[in-house]
Enzyme design. Structure first.
Site, mmCIF file in Angstrom:
data_model
loop_
_atom_site.group_PDB
_atom_site.id
_atom_site.type_symbol
_atom_site.label_atom_id
_atom_site.label_comp_id
_atom_site.label_asym_id
_atom_site.label_seq_id
_atom_site.Cartn_x
_atom_site.Cartn_y
_atom_site.Cartn_z
ATOM 1 N N HIS A 217 0.818 -1.212 0.000
ATOM 2 C CA HIS A 217 0.000 0.000 0.000
ATOM 3 C C HIS A 217 0.856 1.269 0.000
ATOM 4 O O HIS A 217 0.340 2.374 0.142
ATOM 5 C CB HIS A 217 -0.905 -0.037 1.246
ATOM 6 C CG HIS A 217 -2.062 0.898 1.204
ATOM 7 N ND1 HIS A 217 -2.252 1.893 2.143
ATOM 8 C CD2 HIS A 217 -3.103 1.008 0.344
ATOM 9 C CE1 HIS A 217 -3.347 2.558 1.876
ATOM 10 N NE2 HIS A 217 -3.888 2.049 0.789
ATOM 11 N N LYS A 219 3.217 4.402 -1.161
ATOM 12 C CA LYS A 219 3.283 5.349 -2.275
ATOM 13 C C LYS A 219 4.582 6.119 -2.113
ATOM 14 O O LYS A 219 4.704 6.977 -1.227
ATOM 15 C CB LYS A 219 2.101 6.313 -2.267
ATOM 16 C CG LYS A 219 0.703 5.624 -2.217
ATOM 17 C CD LYS A 219 0.181 5.570 -0.822
ATOM 18 C CE LYS A 219 -1.296 5.242 -0.757
ATOM 19 N NZ LYS A 219 -1.708 3.964 -1.251
ATOM 20 N N ASP A 224 16.814 10.808 -7.759
ATOM 21 C CA ASP A 224 18.256 11.008 -7.580
ATOM 22 C C ASP A 224 18.710 10.816 -6.131
ATOM 23 O O ASP A 224 19.784 11.284 -5.744
ATOM 24 C CB ASP A 224 18.676 12.403 -8.070
ATOM 25 C CG ASP A 224 18.560 12.544 -9.580
ATOM 26 O OD1 ASP A 224 18.554 11.498 -10.266
ATOM 27 O OD2 ASP A 224 18.475 13.681 -10.077
ATOM 28 N N HIS A 390 -9.419 11.304 2.141
ATOM 29 C CA HIS A 390 -8.511 10.165 2.052
ATOM 30 C C HIS A 390 -7.248 10.405 2.876
ATOM 31 O O HIS A 390 -6.350 9.576 2.897
ATOM 32 C CB HIS A 390 -8.162 9.914 0.583
ATOM 33 C CG HIS A 390 -7.528 8.600 0.299
ATOM 34 N ND1 HIS A 390 -6.217 8.466 -0.124
ATOM 35 C CD2 HIS A 390 -8.015 7.333 0.372
ATOM 36 C CE1 HIS A 390 -5.938 7.188 -0.305
ATOM 37 N NE2 HIS A 390 -7.004 6.474 -0.013
ATOM 38 N N LYS A 392 -4.632 10.598 5.878
ATOM 39 C CA LYS A 392 -4.362 9.673 6.978
ATOM 40 C C LYS A 392 -3.399 10.381 7.933
ATOM 41 O O LYS A 392 -2.185 10.355 7.726
ATOM 42 C CB LYS A 392 -3.731 8.380 6.449
ATOM 43 C CG LYS A 392 -4.518 7.736 5.287
ATOM 44 C CD LYS A 392 -3.623 7.577 4.097
ATOM 45 C CE LYS A 392 -4.258 6.995 2.867
ATOM 46 N NZ LYS A 392 -5.410 6.198 2.918
ATOM 47 N N ASP A 397 -0.749 15.844 20.563
ATOM 48 C CA ASP A 397 -0.128 17.051 21.126
ATOM 49 C C ASP A 397 0.705 17.755 20.066
ATOM 50 O O ASP A 397 0.156 18.315 19.135
ATOM 51 C CB ASP A 397 0.686 16.702 22.370
ATOM 52 C CG ASP A 397 -0.195 16.300 23.553
ATOM 53 O OD1 ASP A 397 -1.413 16.575 23.484
ATOM 54 O OD2 ASP A 397 0.309 15.694 24.502
#
Length: 471
Positions: A217, A219, A224, A390, A392, A397
């Protein structure tokens, strides 16, 4: 009568097999027993193909393990030196015990000299990725759960082909289930141009090897070895808000420069080795970082063999003032569920934003069961109304934790994820500002909403909650 006895014996043997196989995970044991009871034969076949414990296959050789351990040790020493040089004597984190835990994570050191940019929607993030890829000189590494052969996917495809033809090393990883609709023609065009590609858990092989329940999952984009991108976005037009059902797409994605990029690179290259068998250890892929930023960032990778549950749990139980959560899916592991209830008892303000428009109805129905119970405990929930959320993000704190992982059991236990802990006030404040902007575009979910549901809706919630440990 003998046939009835044989069927009953077979049913008992199936249940015994599940109990002895799953005794260390009692919450899943109960769910699978329910599935077996409702679907005696089909349920057992589902169990065999979906519940197998993950095992790395083929297992790395001793020589390969030594090589990866050497690379990891070298990177960790480089990061420690930069921490000592640039952040000597600084206190990190909000709690001494939390600091000890976070500093002691063996494969996720706290890194220095980082510069982070936060993107709240797809257009800016994708333009930044494409611009960085276009300027690449040595290599481009790309890893996504979903890649689509649509307008956005074509832009990436054409740019990667051009860079490969210019002599840049281009490597592309995609998940076999998430990208199952990606056509062979798309990949052939890339390969013909010199782009190396790899499929993480191909669909048919995953089914035959009983790994259909596992996903990569992550991404990740690394250019470089000096610029990295990660977060919640995949490559597809819907992430630009072009899905007519979901509409506006609200996400959180990051670009980063500094020592944290080394660990994005390390994660990609270990995944590349897992898929292709190649170990890429050339120092050119781990260059000295030129960033002079001041941010402390800790990249945390997780998977079926190494979870991030301990970090999420610790962020919740050490919070003193606030816990702010944004997540598209809210299916909690029992320890995290209890930690949130305990935080309320300690006087911590807990606010959670979930989608108002679901993309997966069964998961959303299960989410509502957790919402209902935590509302009684004092957690405040909000449904996002502008489109589909979407993002997450967990803010505890003055720390923030964000990346590809959802707040659900699948991300906790079954998926390969990449997140980061942010210690810098500017980055955390930006995420806090985004949270409260989203709050202004959300409606609070009240307990009275659940009292108005009919009997069928209540039954759906019960059924979804029972199955939720499998999501």
């Amino acid at each position: 009568m003998i046939w009835i006895a044989l069927v009953l014996l077979l049913f008992i043997l199936q249940m015994a097999f599940v109990i002895f196989s799953e005794y260390q995970r009692p919450n899943k044991t109960v769910v699978w027993l329910i599935v077996l009871y409702i679907f005696p034969i089909i349920g057992f076949l589902l169990y065999l193909f979906l519940a197998k414990e993950y095992m790395c296959s083929p297992a790395p050789s001793q020589e390969q393990n030594r090589e990866w351990n050497r690379i990891k040790a070298d990177l960790m020493e480089r990061c420690r030196q930069r921490i000592r040089k640039n952040h000597h004597g600084e206190t990190i984190g909000q709690d001494d015990d939390l600091h000890a835990l976070l500093s002691g994570i063996p494969v996720a050191p706290i890194t220095a000299c980082n510069e982070t940019m936060v993107f709240s929607e797809g257009e800016g993030a994708f333009e930044a990725m494409l611009s960085s890829i276009a300027a690449s000189e040595h290599h481009i590494h790309i890893e996504f759960y979903i890649i689509r052969d649509d307008r956005l996917g074509t832009r990436f495809e054409q740019l990667l082909i051009r860079k490969a033809q210019e002599g840049v090393h281009v490597r592309l990883l995609f998940d076999g289930i998430g990208s199952r609709q990606l056509g062979k023609t798309f990949l052939k065009r890339l390969r013909d141009a010199g782009v190396e590609t790899g499929c993480f858990f191909p669909l048919l092989a995953s089914f035959m090897n009983k790994r259909i329940n596992y996903r990569n999952h992550r991404k990740i984009v690394v250019v470089d070895g000096k610029t990295g991108f990660f977060g919640g976005l995949n490559i597809g037009d819907e992430y630009l808000g072009e899905d007519p059902k979901l509409g506006y797409w609200r996400d959180t994605h990051f670009s980063i420069k500094g020592d944290a990029v080394l660990w994005l690179q390390f994660t990609f290259l270990t995944d590349w080795h897992r898929v292709t068998g190649q170990i890429i250890a050339d120092s050119a892929y781990y260059p000295i970082q030129e960033s002079q930023g001041k941010e402390l960032v800790q990249v945390v990778k997780s998977g079926p063999d190494e979870t991030m549950l301990e970090i999420i749990f610790s962020l919740i139980v050490t919070a003193k003032k606030r816990i702010l959560i944004e997540t598209p899916y809210f299916i909690l592991e029992p320890g995290v569920f209890l930690a949130l209830k305990t935080a309320i008892l300690r006087g911590v303000d807990v606010h959670v934003i979930i989608p108002g428009v679901p993309d997966k109805h069964l998961v959303y129905t299960a989410t509502l069961s957790y919402v209902q119970e935590l509302l009684r405990a004092g957690v405040r929930f909000y449904s996002y109304q502008k489109g589909f959320i979407h993002a997450k993000v967990i803010i505890s704190d003055d720390l923030a934790f964000s990346g590809s992982a959802n707040m659900d059991i699948r991300s906790f236990c079954n998926q390969f994820e990449i997140n980061a802990l942010f210690y810098d006030g500017k980055v955390v404040n930006r995420l806090v500002d985004d949270f409260y902007r989203d709050l202004g575009e959300s409606e609070e979910i009240l307990q009275s909403k659940f009292e108005k549901r009919n009997a069928l809706q209540k039954m759906q919630v019960v059924f979804a909650r029972l199955l939720s440990p499998l999501f």
